[in-house]
Motif scaffolding. Structure first.
Motif, PDB file in Angstrom:
ATOM      1  N   SER A  21       0.844  -1.190   0.000  1.00 16.68           N
ATOM      2  CA  SER A  21       0.000   0.000   0.000  1.00 16.68           C
ATOM      3  C   SER A  21       0.877   1.236   0.000  1.00 16.68           C
ATOM      4  N   ALA A  23       0.148   5.100   0.987  1.00 16.61           N
ATOM      5  CA  ALA A  23      -0.802   6.081   1.499  1.00 16.61           C
ATOM      6  C   ALA A  23      -0.219   7.482   1.349  1.00 16.61           C
ATOM      7  N   THR A  78      -4.947   6.286  -1.648  1.00 13.33           N
ATOM      8  CA  THR A  78      -4.033   5.162  -1.515  1.00 13.33           C
ATOM      9  C   THR A  78      -3.912   4.413  -2.842  1.00 13.33           C
TER      10      THR A  78
END
Length: 125
Positions: A21, A23, A78
């Motif tokens: 991920s 962010a 994200t």
């Protein structure tokens, strides 16, 4: 200035999966093209995947095509990289990066103006 923070890296056996991920904070990324790159020890940073600001188009390095999937959730600010069928040669530090709304060479690091700190992915054989 946007800050990018990657997470989700780790140690996995060959054939396994990880989901990275990225962010963002500081501002929205909804108008930015986004990319994932990786850098193995002693090697140059290389392109992995790219997604346009609208999610309409994705691009992949030949080495990961069919195994990795890039996606984004603009509501969560994200970007993700789903990595399946991992191989030892996928071992590297993975970086996400943001670029402007209109870029030409999506596979070139110089096209991206903000980078995360990277997350280590290690695939054991």
């Amino acid at each position: 200035q946007v800050q990018l923070v990657e997470s989700g890296g780790g140690l996995v056996q060959a054939g396994g999966s990880l989901r990275l991920s990225c962010a963002a904070s500081g501002r929205t990324l909804s108008s930015n093209n986004m990319g994932w790159f990786r850098q193995a020890s002693g090697k140059e940073r290389e392109f992995v995947a790219h997604i346009t600001w609208s999610s309409a188009t994705t691009y992949y390095a030949d080495s990961v095509k069919g195994r990795f999937t890039i996606s984004r959730d603009n509501a969560k600010n994200t970007v993700y990289l789903q990595m399946n069928s991992l191989k030892p040669e996928d071992t590297a530090v993975y970086y996400c990066a943001s670029a402007g709304k209109y870029i030409v060479n999506y596979d070139k690091p110089y096209q991206y103006d903000n980078w995360g700190q990277g997350t280590q992915v290690t695939v054991s054989s």
